[in-house]
Design a protein around this motif. Structure first.
Motif, PDB file in Angstrom:
ATOM      1  N   GLY A 112      92.920 108.324  68.177  1.00 51.95           N
ATOM      2  CA  GLY A 112      93.362 107.838  68.972  1.00 51.95           C
ATOM      3  C   GLY A 112      94.305 106.880  68.768  1.00 51.95           C
ATOM      4  N   ARG A 113      95.417 107.436  68.375  1.00 53.92           N
ATOM      5  CA  ARG A 113      96.670 106.266  67.709  1.00 53.92           C
ATOM      6  C   ARG A 113      97.503 106.835  68.985  1.00 53.92           C
ATOM      7  NH1 ARG A 113      94.846 105.127  62.527  1.00 53.92           N
ATOM      8  NH2 ARG A 113      95.564 107.170  61.844  1.00 53.92           N
ATOM      9  N   THR A 114      97.704 108.690  69.130  1.00 52.98           N
ATOM     10  CA  THR A 114      99.195 109.625  70.004  1.00 52.98           C
ATOM     11  C   THR A 114      98.428 109.481  70.756  1.00 52.98           C
ATOM     12  OG1 THR A 114      99.392 110.276  67.595  1.00 52.98           O
ATOM     13  CG2 THR A 114     100.659 110.958  69.430  1.00 52.98           C
ATOM     14  N   THR A 115      99.148 109.508  72.446  1.00 56.88           N
ATOM     15  CA  THR A 115      98.574 109.966  72.906  1.00 56.88           C
ATOM     16  C   THR A 115      99.671 111.163  73.931  1.00 56.88           C
ATOM     17  OG1 THR A 115      99.419 108.062  74.281  1.00 56.88           O
ATOM     18  CG2 THR A 115      97.251 108.438  74.115  1.00 56.88           C
ATOM     19  N   TYR A 116      99.289 111.321  75.351  1.00 55.21           N
ATOM     20  CA  TYR A 116     100.615 113.072  75.884  1.00 55.21           C
ATOM     21  C   TYR A 116      99.738 113.206  77.157  1.00 55.21           C
ATOM     22  CZ  TYR A 116     100.787 114.296  70.671  1.00 55.21           C
ATOM     23  OH  TYR A 116     100.527 114.166  69.230  1.00 55.21           O
ATOM     24  N   TYR A 117     101.229 112.903  78.113  1.00 58.79           N
ATOM     25  CA  TYR A 117     100.858 111.738  79.090  1.00 58.79           C
ATOM     26  C   TYR A 117     101.372 113.588  79.822  1.00 58.79           C
ATOM     27  CZ  TYR A 117      98.281 108.518  78.896  1.00 58.79           C
ATOM     28  OH  TYR A 117      97.265 107.522  77.952  1.00 58.79           O
ATOM     29  N   ALA A 118     101.417 114.000  81.460  1.00 61.35           N
ATOM     30  CA  ALA A 118     102.004 114.766  82.392  1.00 61.35           C
ATOM     31  C   ALA A 118     102.268 114.141  82.719  1.00 61.35           C
ATOM     32  CB  ALA A 118     100.924 115.687  82.971  1.00 61.35           C
ATOM     33  N   ASP A 119     103.513 114.117  82.990  1.00 59.24           N
ATOM     34  CA  ASP A 119     104.702 113.751  84.060  1.00 59.24           C
ATOM     35  C   ASP A 119     104.446 113.241  85.095  1.00 59.24           C
ATOM     36  OD1 ASP A 119     108.226 115.422  82.981  1.00 59.24           O
ATOM     37  OD2 ASP A 119     106.693 114.111  82.126  1.00 59.24           O
ATOM     38  N   SER A 120     103.189 113.797  85.778  1.00 63.76           N
ATOM     39  CA  SER A 120     102.949 113.354  87.474  1.00 63.76           C
ATOM     40  C   SER A 120     102.055 112.105  87.030  1.00 63.76           C
ATOM     41  CB  SER A 120     102.328 114.968  88.108  1.00 63.76           C
ATOM     42  OG  SER A 120     101.306 115.431  87.113  1.00 63.76           O
ATOM     43  N   VAL A 121     101.102 111.912  85.466  1.00 66.64           N
ATOM     44  CA  VAL A 121     100.500 110.435  85.735  1.00 66.64           C
ATOM     45  C   VAL A 121     100.807 109.621  85.057  1.00 66.64           C
ATOM     46  CG1 VAL A 121      98.232 112.636  86.360  1.00 66.64           C
ATOM     47  CG2 VAL A 121      98.716 112.140  83.923  1.00 66.64           C
ATOM     48  N   LYS A 122     102.061 109.538  84.070  1.00 63.97           N
ATOM     49  CA  LYS A 122     102.315 109.146  83.502  1.00 63.97           C
ATOM     50  C   LYS A 122     103.058 107.603  84.611  1.00 63.97           C
ATOM     51  CE  LYS A 122     104.748 111.223  80.649  1.00 63.97           C
ATOM     52  NZ  LYS A 122     106.037 111.261  79.687  1.00 63.97           N
ATOM     53  N   GLY A 123     102.027 106.548  83.425  1.00 63.75           N
ATOM     54  CA  GLY A 123     102.439 105.576  84.212  1.00 63.75           C
ATOM     55  C   GLY A 123     101.374 104.954  85.224  1.00 63.75           C
ATOM     56  N   ARG A 124     100.363 106.021  85.525  1.00 68.25           N
ATOM     57  CA  ARG A 124      98.955 105.810  86.462  1.00 68.25           C
ATOM     58  C   ARG A 124      97.693 106.186  85.662  1.00 68.25           C
ATOM     59  NH1 ARG A 124      98.316 108.637  90.738  1.00 68.25           N
ATOM     60  NH2 ARG A 124      99.358 110.875  90.007  1.00 68.25           N
ATOM     61  N   PHE A 125      98.106 106.806  84.628  1.00 68.91           N
ATOM     62  CA  PHE A 125      96.894 107.647  84.399  1.00 68.91           C
ATOM     63  C   PHE A 125      96.414 107.124  82.381  1.00 68.91           C
ATOM     64  CE2 PHE A 125      95.703 111.144  86.548  1.00 68.91           C
ATOM     65  CZ  PHE A 125      95.028 110.624  87.773  1.00 68.91           C
ATOM     66  N   THR A 126      95.371 106.604  81.880  1.00 65.05           N
ATOM     67  CA  THR A 126      95.119 106.568  80.836  1.00 65.05           C
ATOM     68  C   THR A 126      94.140 106.636  79.901  1.00 65.05           C
ATOM     69  OG1 THR A 126      96.625 104.324  80.871  1.00 65.05           O
ATOM     70  CG2 THR A 126      95.432 104.656  79.311  1.00 65.05           C
ATOM     71  N   ILE A 127      94.655 107.658  79.139  1.00 65.92           N
ATOM     72  CA  ILE A 127      93.334 108.398  78.146  1.00 65.92           C
ATOM     73  C   ILE A 127      93.413 107.315  76.706  1.00 65.92           C
ATOM     74  CG2 ILE A 127      95.345 109.731  76.823  1.00 65.92           C
ATOM     75  CD1 ILE A 127      92.417 111.895  76.963  1.00 65.92           C
TER      76      ILE A 127
END
Length: 123
Positions: A55-70
């Motif tokens: 759970g310490r490392t996360t990755y996001y698509a640019d289209s959702v970065k800043g809006r979605f949280t995993i």
């Protein structure tokens, strides 16, 4: 074998929030990194977010970065996707998936998939 069951989808308006959950059962949850993908009608399945087994490392698509949280709760064998400021272009079936490899953004890197949950965002 690993079984994944998504829940939490629905119909919301633009700007609203939703939290998706993915309950994981079967083999040891901690052995797997997990990811969320989505697929809109007529489009290919695309990467949304991924999280390492710890759970310490996360990755996001640019289209959702800043809006979605995993996030994930290993004690509950559950992965979450908090989606804020939803847009009509976020409309898709959202899938949870498990992989032995952390940080994989391609669907072919995932070994197990859930059945998907529909998210519809109206304008």
């Amino acid at each position: 074998q690993v079984q994944l069951v998504e829940s939490g989808g629905g119909l919301v308006q633009a700007g609203d929030s939703l939290r998706l959950s993915c309950a994981v059962s079967g083999r040891t949850f901690r052995d797997y990194a997990t990811g969320w993908f989505r697929q809109a009608p007529g489009k290919e399945r695309e990467f949304v977010a991924a999280i390492s087994w710890s759970g310490r490392t996360t990755y996001y698509a640019d289209s959702v970065k800043g809006r979605f949280t995993i996030s994930r709760d290993n004690a509950k064998n559950t992965v979450y996707l908090q989606m804020n400021s939803l847009k009509p272009e976020d409309t898709a079936v959202y899938y949870c998936a498990a992989s032995r490899v952390t940080g994989t953004t391609s669907p072919i890197g995932y070994d197990y998939w859930g059945q998907g949950t529909q998210v519809t965002v109206s304008s």
